[in-house]
Design a protein around this motif. Structure first.
Motif: not given
Length: 220
Positions: A105, A108-109, A112-114, A126-128, A186
């Motif tokens: 978590e 990811k914050l 910030h990868r889409e 959520g992010y990737s 990822d």
């Protein structure tokens, strides 16, 4: 005299190696140097699409999701309790996947990868980066194998357990790529991040848990 546990330095080096691997992947992602690798691997994996394979991949993703993964962890804890007689170790067993989830978590914050905007066979929020499913699978099966290892002196059974754990970890990661909800980078970053956390956690645990976790030699 308090016993010294030699495995800790090697596990710390493993954690540092995985952290470095994660950092390299993150740097490459940030400069778009993984785009070609991601696209090629996504095309290769999704190029195998078929209805039966899709159902299989959906099953692996389902196993790696929040509630099913939690239920699986409880089942594995029962195995550790009944078959191996572990009790106080169960707190560590649940703490490792929990820590992996928290780390995921936070990462990811931070990044910030889409998620991929390509062909998808499933939806995810959520992010990737990095893959949460991959991190969860790596930490869960990794800590389970660590705890059960010394209670299985048979070398063939140990090999089977290692193969099973590796198979589940890899298949959960591949399923995320196949379904189009994660880039391969990822998944690779998720394995590295979780490997770092797992190695560090095991190293600290072995250092302070006492002599009961000394490795038991395998036998044929």
């Amino acid at each position: 005299m308090k016993p010294s546990y030699r495995p800790f330095p090697s596990l710390l080096l493993t954690a540092l190696f995985c952290a470095a691997g994660f950092g390299i992947i993150a740097a490459l992602v940030g400069t778009s140097h993984t785009d070609g690798f991601d696209s090629a691997l996504i095309s290769a994996i999704q190029g195998m699409e078929s209805a039966p394979l899709t159902r299989i991949m959906q099953s692996f993703t389902f196993i790696g999701a929040g509630l099913p993964a939690g239920l699986l962890a409880c089942l594995l804890a029962v195995v550790l309790y009944i078959c191996c007689g572990l009790r106080r170790e169960l707190l560590f067993f649940f703490a490792v996947p929990g820590g992996s989830w928290l780390l995921n978590e936070l990462l990811k914050l931070l990044f910030h990868r889409e998620r991929p905007a390509l062909y998808r066979l499933a939806e995810a929020a959520g992010y990737s980066f990095p893959s949460g499913h991959s991190m969860a699978a790596f930490s869960l099966y990794g800590v389970f194998l660590f705890l059960v290892w010394r209670h299985v002196p048979s070398l063939p059974v140990r090999i089977l357990l290692l193969l099973f754990g590796a198979f589940m970890i890899v298949m959960v990661g591949i399923s995320r790529i196949y379904l189009g909800v994660h880039y391969p980078s990822d998944v690779a970053a998720g394995f590295m991040a979780s490997g770092c956390w797992l190695a560090f956690a095991i190293g600290v645990y072995r250092r302070y848990s006492g002599p009961g976790f000394e490795r038991v030699p395998a036998r044929l």
